[in-house]
Write an enzyme that holds these catalytic residues in place. Structure first.
Site, PDB file in Angstrom:
ATOM      1  N   GLU A  84       0.927  -1.198  -0.115  1.00 10.34           N
ATOM      2  CA  GLU A  84      -0.180  -0.206   0.018  1.00 10.34           C
ATOM      3  C   GLU A  84       0.862   1.329  -0.133  1.00 10.34           C
ATOM      4  O   GLU A  84       1.941   1.352   0.680  1.00 10.34           O
ATOM      5  CB  GLU A  84      -1.074  -0.138   1.369  1.00 10.34           C
ATOM      6  CG  GLU A  84      -2.006  -1.095   1.005  1.00 10.34           C
ATOM      7  CD  GLU A  84      -3.095  -1.009   2.254  1.00 10.34           C
ATOM      8  OE1 GLU A  84      -3.738  -0.276   2.329  1.00 10.34           O
ATOM      9  OE2 GLU A  84      -2.679  -1.865   3.058  1.00 10.34           O
ATOM     10  N   CYS A  97       3.813   8.228   0.967  1.00 13.87           N
ATOM     11  CA  CYS A  97       4.148   7.329   2.062  1.00 13.87           C
ATOM     12  C   CYS A  97       4.144   5.974   1.747  1.00 13.87           C
ATOM     13  O   CYS A  97       2.948   5.638   1.090  1.00 13.87           O
ATOM     14  CB  CYS A  97       2.927   7.629   3.185  1.00 13.87           C
ATOM     15  SG  CYS A  97       3.036   6.431   4.400  1.00 13.87           S
ATOM     16  N   CYS A 104       3.386  -6.426   8.575  1.00 12.30           N
ATOM     17  CA  CYS A 104       4.308  -5.798   9.438  1.00 12.30           C
ATOM     18  C   CYS A 104       4.608  -6.952  10.623  1.00 12.30           C
ATOM     19  O   CYS A 104       3.311  -7.545  10.993  1.00 12.30           O
ATOM     20  CB  CYS A 104       3.765  -4.417  10.123  1.00 12.30           C
ATOM     21  SG  CYS A 104       4.996  -3.804  11.090  1.00 12.30           S
ATOM     22  N   CYS A 108       2.034  -3.605  17.276  1.00 11.63           N
ATOM     23  CA  CYS A 108       1.657  -2.627  18.123  1.00 11.63           C
ATOM     24  C   CYS A 108       0.167  -2.437  18.227  1.00 11.63           C
ATOM     25  O   CYS A 108      -0.597  -2.751  17.144  1.00 11.63           O
ATOM     26  CB  CYS A 108       2.036  -1.113  17.364  1.00 11.63           C
ATOM     27  SG  CYS A 108       3.654  -0.927  17.093  1.00 11.63           S
ATOM     28  N   CYS A 111      -2.636  -0.313  16.077  1.00 12.01           N
ATOM     29  CA  CYS A 111      -2.399  -0.278  14.652  1.00 12.01           C
ATOM     30  C   CYS A 111      -2.963  -1.475  13.942  1.00 12.01           C
ATOM     31  O   CYS A 111      -2.961  -2.796  14.115  1.00 12.01           O
ATOM     32  CB  CYS A 111      -0.781  -0.358  14.329  1.00 12.01           C
ATOM     33  SG  CYS A 111      -0.442  -0.298  12.438  1.00 12.01           S
ATOM     34  N   GLY A 157       4.665  -2.022   7.502  1.00 11.54           N
ATOM     35  CA  GLY A 157       5.820  -2.423   7.702  1.00 11.54           C
ATOM     36  C   GLY A 157       6.919  -1.722   8.760  1.00 11.54           C
ATOM     37  O   GLY A 157       6.694  -0.497   8.805  1.00 11.54           O
ATOM     38  N   SER A 212       8.918   6.161  16.794  1.00 11.17           N
ATOM     39  CA  SER A 212       7.493   6.072  17.407  1.00 11.17           C
ATOM     40  C   SER A 212       7.553   5.993  18.785  1.00 11.17           C
ATOM     41  O   SER A 212       8.243   4.541  19.135  1.00 11.17           O
ATOM     42  CB  SER A 212       6.781   4.973  16.596  1.00 11.17           C
ATOM     43  OG  SER A 212       6.405   5.411  15.263  1.00 11.17           O
ATOM     44  N   LEU A 213       7.286   6.613  19.792  1.00  6.38           N
ATOM     45  CA  LEU A 213       7.471   6.425  20.982  1.00  6.38           C
ATOM     46  C   LEU A 213       5.996   6.003  21.647  1.00  6.38           C
ATOM     47  O   LEU A 213       6.026   4.920  22.114  1.00  6.38           O
ATOM     48  CB  LEU A 213       7.852   7.736  21.831  1.00  6.38           C
ATOM     49  CG  LEU A 213       8.684   7.583  22.887  1.00  6.38           C
ATOM     50  CD1 LEU A 213      10.018   6.950  22.858  1.00  6.38           C
ATOM     51  CD2 LEU A 213       9.085   9.129  23.334  1.00  6.38           C
ATOM     52  N   ASN A 293      -6.125   7.019  14.727  1.00  2.99           N
ATOM     53  CA  ASN A 293      -6.936   6.791  13.516  1.00  2.99           C
ATOM     54  C   ASN A 293      -7.908   5.394  14.030  1.00  2.99           C
ATOM     55  O   ASN A 293      -7.098   4.313  14.045  1.00  2.99           O
ATOM     56  CB  ASN A 293      -6.398   6.444  12.199  1.00  2.99           C
ATOM     57  CG  ASN A 293      -5.677   7.766  11.883  1.00  2.99           C
ATOM     58  OD1 ASN A 293      -6.402   8.958  11.693  1.00  2.99           O
ATOM     59  ND2 ASN A 293      -4.381   7.780  11.510  1.00  2.99           N
ATOM     60  N   CYS A 336      -2.541   6.824   8.974  1.00  2.05           N
ATOM     61  CA  CYS A 336      -1.481   6.285   9.569  1.00  2.05           C
ATOM     62  C   CYS A 336      -2.163   5.021  10.240  1.00  2.05           C
ATOM     63  O   CYS A 336      -3.206   5.256  10.911  1.00  2.05           O
ATOM     64  CB  CYS A 336      -1.040   7.123  10.809  1.00  2.05           C
ATOM     65  SG  CYS A 336      -0.025   8.626  10.282  1.00  2.05           S
TER      66      CYS A 336
HETATM   67  N1  SAH Z   1       6.846   0.680  11.694  1.00  2.00           N
HETATM   68  C1  SAH Z   1       7.092   2.117  11.656  1.00  2.00           C
HETATM   69  C2  SAH Z   1       6.366   2.980  10.628  1.00  2.00           C
HETATM   70  C3  SAH Z   1       5.163   2.785  10.214  1.00  2.00           C
HETATM   71  S1  SAH Z   1       3.810   3.331  11.116  1.00  2.00           S
HETATM   72  C4  SAH Z   1       6.712   2.808  13.106  1.00  2.00           C
HETATM   73  O1  SAH Z   1       6.256   2.204  13.727  1.00  2.00           O
HETATM   74  O2  SAH Z   1       7.165   3.989  13.171  1.00  2.00           O
HETATM   75  C5  SAH Z   1       3.988   4.995  11.235  1.00  2.00           C
HETATM   76  C6  SAH Z   1       3.389   5.858  12.173  1.00  2.00           C
HETATM   77  O3  SAH Z   1       1.629   5.495  12.700  1.00  2.00           O
HETATM   78  C7  SAH Z   1       4.037   5.327  13.711  1.00  2.00           C
HETATM   79  O4  SAH Z   1       4.408   6.524  14.399  1.00  2.00           O
HETATM   80  C8  SAH Z   1       2.899   4.660  14.290  1.00  2.00           C
HETATM   81  O5  SAH Z   1       3.019   4.780  15.633  1.00  2.00           O
HETATM   82  C9  SAH Z   1       1.589   5.538  13.897  1.00  2.00           C
HETATM   83  N2  SAH Z   1       0.183   4.809  14.001  1.00  2.00           N
HETATM   84  C10 SAH Z   1       0.002   3.372  13.961  1.00  2.00           C
HETATM   85  N3  SAH Z   1      -1.236   3.158  13.960  1.00  2.00           N
HETATM   86  C11 SAH Z   1      -1.806   4.218  14.261  1.00  2.00           C
HETATM   87  C12 SAH Z   1      -3.175   4.674  14.350  1.00  2.00           C
HETATM   88  N4  SAH Z   1      -4.093   3.759  14.257  1.00  2.00           N
HETATM   89  N5  SAH Z   1      -3.533   5.868  14.259  1.00  2.00           N
HETATM   90  C13 SAH Z   1      -2.681   6.788  14.167  1.00  2.00           C
HETATM   91  N6  SAH Z   1      -1.078   6.624  14.108  1.00  2.00           N
HETATM   92  C14 SAH Z   1      -1.040   5.107  14.014  1.00  2.00           C
END
Ligand code: SAH
Length: 359
Positions: A84, A97, A104, A108, A111, A157, A212-213, A293, A336
């Site tokens: 995607e 993006c 992945c 998380c 996500c 990913g 990503s914290l 989201n 995201c």
């Molecule tokens: N794996 C990498 C890059 C992809 S995610 C990472 O984790 O950084 C890109 C960003 O989207 C990350 O900061 C992640 O925390 C955020 N993200 C994941 N799920 C989300 C959601 N449902 N709503 C908003 N941000 C989200």
């Protein structure tokens, strides 16, 4: 292939070296996805190349356009894996993006992509082709792009678990004879693969970094981002500090913090976050606050608009720069954490629209 690799390949076919430059320009400069379109090459050579190599491997399965202009491309690899890519237009520049993996492996909790699991790493070619396909779709095949394109490795990913292919793809894309998207216009986001942060810090021409914290205590981060059990906050922020020391004058880097209603969005959480940055003396970090989201399969909801503002203000009052990101393409599952190879017609999609209208 990089231009260097393409030269070796062309020479192995018994062709003169300049053909490599022509072919590279054809693929990456003119964004042609078939050798037959390279009309500056003799017909016999085009046929020879067609036998010897595969130029294009991704097919676009569906394309969705959001009410805010964001476009989501759902593509498939030759072995049927979903890829995607999202095009995000803004007034002064456009951002693409892209995905580094199909699915992945990280889990998380907030996500949707995590629900796919890892299907496989994408090749450098599959990464570059995403960009070529999107640029051709948006501006027309091979047409000049009106303004600079920014890239973010923030699709499906974990880019740092596909490090070599990612770096190779970025090298190919930065070539001045091709797409010419220089590292300064690229941001790579990692969930915190610590050894790769050290490796990344050593690269000479490297993109911007985002980490990503989403939580400032191990207890909470273990729950939200299980990768924290492998590399905890101490290891992650120590690596971030080492990276920070390699920044050039004026450069900064980013921590992303997904705001989850009632979970990590209180003033106390904001204070903990500031204390954490202070503990590791991270002065050049800024915080991107990402409203969550939502999706039916996820047990989280976004923070209220007032909470988002209050969180940001707490950070800023304590001296940390914070920016609230506007969600883009939520209505087409392009925002995201929403990339899960979803078909917009599916039943769960219409219920997501209901969620979005309510927000
Ligand atoms: N794996 C990498 C890059 C992809 S995610 C990472 O984790 O950084 C890109 C960003 O989207 C990350 O900061 C992640 O925390 C955020 N993200 C994941 N799920 C989300 C959601 N449902 N709503 C908003 N941000 C989200």
């Amino acid at each position: 292939m990089t231009r260097g690799e393409l030269t070796t390949f062309v020479e192995a076919l018994g062709l003169p070296k300049y053909r490599a430059d022509q072919i590279f320009r054809g693929i990456h400069g003119r964004r042609l996805l078939g050798f037959d379109q390279m009309t500056d090459l003799p017909k016999a050579l085009r046929e020879q190349l067609d036998q010897a190599a595969l130029l294009s491997t991704l097919t676009v399965e569906s394309k969705y356009t959001s009410s805010d202009g964001t476009r989501r491309f759902l593509m498939k690899t030759t072995d049927g894996r979903p890829v995607e890519t999202v095009f995000i237009p803004t007034e002064n520049r456009d951002t693409i993006c892209f995905s580094s993996q199909s699915g992945c492996p990280l889990k998380c909790d907030f996500c949707l992509t995590a629900k796919l699991g890892l299907l496989r790493n994408l090749t450098a070619g599959e990464i570059v082709e995403q960009i070529i396909i999107v640029l051709n779709d948006v501006y027309g095949g091979g047409a000049e792009t009106p303004h600079g394109t920014n890239l973010v490795a923030m699709g499906a990913g974990e880019p740092f678990l596909n490090f070599e292919n990612l770096i190779k793809a970025l090298e190919i894309m930065s070539d001045e004879h091709g797409l010419f998207i220089v590292p300064g216009r690229v941001t790579v986001s990692t969930a915190g693969i610590v050894p790769k942060i050290y490796e990344f810090a050593k690269l000479e021409r490297r993109p911007n970094l985002a980490i990503s914290l989403s939580a400032a205590t191990d207890e909470l981060r273990d729950r939200l981002m299980p990768i924290n059990k492998r590399w905890d906050l101490d290891e992650l922020l120590t690596a971030a500090k080492t990276f920070e020391k390699t920044l050039k004058r004026g450069e900064r880097f980013t921590f992303e913090y997904v705001l989850l209603g009632g979970v990590n969005d209180s003033d106390e959480h904001a204070e903990q976050l500031v204390q954490l940055l202070q503990k590791y003396d991270l002065r050049r970090a800024k915080i991107n606050l990402i409203p969550h989201n939502p999706a039916e399969q996820l047990d989280y909801h976004p923070s209220t608009a007032e909470r988002v503002l209050a969180f940001k203000q707490t950070l800023e009052t304590l001296g940390v720069s914070a920016y609230v990101r506007t969600p883009r393409g939520r209505d087409i599952y392009a925002a995201c954490g929403q990339l899960a190879a979803k078909d917009v017609q599916s039943a769960s999609f219409s219920s997501l629209n209901a969620v979005n209208r309510a927000l």
